[in-house]
Motif scaffolding. Structure first.
Motif, PDB file in Angstrom:
ATOM      1  N   ARG A 221       3.166  -2.133  12.322  1.00  0.00           N
ATOM      2  CA  ARG A 221       4.215  -1.764  11.360  1.00  0.00           C
ATOM      3  C   ARG A 221       3.737  -0.622  10.468  1.00  0.00           C
ATOM      4  O   ARG A 221       4.536   0.224  10.057  1.00  0.00           O
ATOM      5  N   LYS A 225       5.564   2.955  10.272  1.00  0.00           N
ATOM      6  CA  LYS A 225       5.916   3.554   8.981  1.00  0.00           C
ATOM      7  C   LYS A 225       5.590   5.043   8.962  1.00  0.00           C
ATOM      8  O   LYS A 225       6.387   5.866   8.491  1.00  0.00           O
ATOM      9  N   ASP A 228       7.977   6.917  11.128  1.00  0.00           N
ATOM     10  CA  ASP A 228       9.248   7.072  10.407  1.00  0.00           C
ATOM     11  C   ASP A 228       9.160   8.185   9.365  1.00  0.00           C
ATOM     12  O   ASP A 228      10.112   8.965   9.189  1.00  0.00           O
ATOM     13  N   GLU A 338      11.306   5.840  -0.271  1.00  0.00           N
ATOM     14  CA  GLU A 338      11.550   4.428   0.046  1.00  0.00           C
ATOM     15  C   GLU A 338      10.694   3.959   1.217  1.00  0.00           C
ATOM     16  O   GLU A 338      10.246   2.806   1.255  1.00  0.00           O
ATOM     17  N   THR A 339      10.458   4.833   2.179  1.00  0.00           N
ATOM     18  CA  THR A 339       9.591   4.477   3.306  1.00  0.00           C
ATOM     19  C   THR A 339       8.128   4.458   2.878  1.00  0.00           C
ATOM     20  O   THR A 339       7.359   3.569   3.270  1.00  0.00           O
ATOM     21  N   SER A 340       7.723   5.415   2.058  1.00  0.00           N
ATOM     22  CA  SER A 340       6.323   5.509   1.638  1.00  0.00           C
ATOM     23  C   SER A 340       5.855   4.282   0.861  1.00  0.00           C
ATOM     24  O   SER A 340       4.676   3.917   0.922  1.00  0.00           O
ATOM     25  N   VAL A 341       6.751   3.642   0.118  1.00  0.00           N
ATOM     26  CA  VAL A 341       6.330   2.516  -0.725  1.00  0.00           C
ATOM     27  C   VAL A 341       6.435   1.171  -0.005  1.00  0.00           C
ATOM     28  O   VAL A 341       6.175   0.128  -0.612  1.00  0.00           O
ATOM     29  N   LEU A 342       6.799   1.179   1.279  1.00  0.00           N
ATOM     30  CA  LEU A 342       6.786  -0.073   2.029  1.00  0.00           C
ATOM     31  C   LEU A 342       5.355  -0.617   2.069  1.00  0.00           C
ATOM     32  O   LEU A 342       4.402   0.143   2.234  1.00  0.00           O
ATOM     33  N   PRO A 343       5.163  -1.938   1.951  1.00  0.00           N
ATOM     34  CA  PRO A 343       3.823  -2.511   1.734  1.00  0.00           C
ATOM     35  C   PRO A 343       2.988  -2.707   2.998  1.00  0.00           C
ATOM     36  O   PRO A 343       2.543  -3.807   3.298  1.00  0.00           O
ATOM     37  N   PHE A 344       2.781  -1.617   3.752  1.00  0.00           N
ATOM     38  CA  PHE A 344       1.925  -1.701   4.935  1.00  0.00           C
ATOM     39  C   PHE A 344       0.725  -0.795   4.708  1.00  0.00           C
ATOM     40  O   PHE A 344       0.864   0.420   4.607  1.00  0.00           O
TER      41      PHE A 344
END
Length: 392
Positions: A221, A225, A228, A338-344
């Motif tokens: 994931r 990310k 994406d 919004e994609t950059s701050v996803l917690p992966f």
């Protein structure tokens, strides 16, 4: 009534000299490429300082505007009607029809701004301004003239054909992608590096990207990310070839052999070396990073100098003087936040030292790297030979 034509304005390209046509041609190519993703048939053409997009079929206006707003080199997008020169009286009828069709509410102030590019036209610009202003006032009594701050600025350009428009939509500016070479972006899953890629692409640089993946410490994931993020940046930069490097064995080896306070610097130096090798294969002439002075321990002046010493390529850092909020603002504007701050987590955050060195000595770093001589070259070659390439 729907606009069937768009006048595309550029800014910086206009100051180019005898090679201006090369930049214009590149911009035309970019526009054609972007409009292929939009439903409808379009003809893109240019003539002496003007680029036109003409719709040959039905299309979605908002979709076209969104596509054009992502093309570097465009300073403004002007939806317009373009009419044949059938005489001065016909021009007056066309202008009256334009105002009537596109402004349901006629209670506005206006100014006419005529430009006579065709010097053979029998009426000069000032006379056109007066005559068309008088025409609009008589045809639509609710309107008023305001030459200082009008609600509507009506532009009339007399060229081979006549362009009539009053809406000017800002474009992204910059230079057409591909007019200033190619560079390799070190892309992570954070906020900064996608912004750095966007900003370099805005200067006309074609970008490839490299991501350092560390399975099983980073998940699929986390990799998705980054894919994406590359796709989001590619809306502006054009297609990006993303190189995904398996960096796990190199990181573990550095972790095992080197002082832990130097881990981040040494890992970054090997990332730069691998990125340089991939750049040489792809024709890139420089590296791009999202580093900002003082943001973290690996981004002090001394740390950046130690990192740069690992490569002979120029390293571009377009956000070097930005504070975090400025970078966040750009990321929100281009849609990557919004994609950059996803917690992966990515590989850098997994192997970070508790007390990293902030003022590394290059001699000490190089001495520490001597402990890696037994296997590091082999690990680097394996990482390069097993790179996964994804078009985004």
């Amino acid at each position: 009534m729907q606009y069937q034509s768009f006048l595309i304005k550029y800014a910086e390209i206009g100051v180019k000299g005898k090679n201006r046509y090369l930049f214009e041609d590149a911009l035309v190519t970019q526009i054609r490429h972007s409009l292929k993703r939009v439903d409808g048939d379009f003809i893109v053409s240019k003539e002496s300082g003007r680029i036109y997009v003409n719709a040959e079929s039905e299309y979605d206006f908002d979709e076209v505007i969104e596509a054009l707003k992502c093309i570097f080199g465009i300073a403004a997008i002007c939806p317009m009607i373009q009419v044949e020169d059938n005489g001065y009286e016909d021009l007056k009828k066309q202008v009256q029809s334009y105002v009537d069709e596109f402004y349901e509410d006629k209670n506005f102030t206006f100014k006419v701004n005529a430009r006579r590019g065709n010097k053979k036209y029998p009426v000069n610009s000032e006379q056109i301004n007066r005559d068309l202003g008088e025409l609009i006032l008589h045809a639509f009594p609710e309107t008023k003239v305001d030459v200082h701050k009008p609600d509507v600025m009506l532009h009339v350009e007399v060229r081979n054909k006549i362009n009539i428009y009053s809406h000017v939509i800002p474009g992204p500016g910059g230079m057409p992608v591909g007019t200033n070479g190619k560079a390799m972006l070190l892309l992570s899953g954070g906020i900064d590096s996608p912004v750095a890629g966007y900003m370099i692409a805005k200067r006309g640089v074609k970008i490839d990207a490299v991501y350092f993946h560390a399975p099983p410490y980073t998940s699929e994931r986390a990799k998705q990310k980054v894919v994406d993020l590359a796709k989001l940046v590619s809306k502006y930069s054009g297609p990006i070839r993303l190189h995904i490097v398996n960096f796990t064995d190199i990181q573990l080896y550095i972790y095992d052999k080197c002082p832990h306070e130097e881990l981040t610097i040494i890992m970054r130096r090997y990332m730069m070396r691998i990125a340089e090798r991939l750049s040489e294969e792809s024709g890139a002439m420089a590296l791009i990073t999202g580093e900002s002075i003082g943001q973290v321990a690996s981004q002090t002046m001394q740390s950046l100098a130690a990192t740069d010493a690992a490569t002979t390529m120029p390293v571009f850092r377009p956000v070097i003087g930005f504070d975090k909020q400025e970078i966040v603002d750009v990321s929100e504007k281009i849609g990557t936040y919004e994609t950059s701050v996803l917690p992966f987590e990515d590989c850098c955050t997994i192997f970070v030292a508790k007390h990293p060195v902030t003022k590394p000595s290059l001699k000490m770093i190089e001495r520490s790297e001597e402990k890696l001589e037994e296997k590091i070259d082999e690990l680097v070659e394996t990482a390069i030979s097993t790179v996964e390439k994804v078009w985004c």
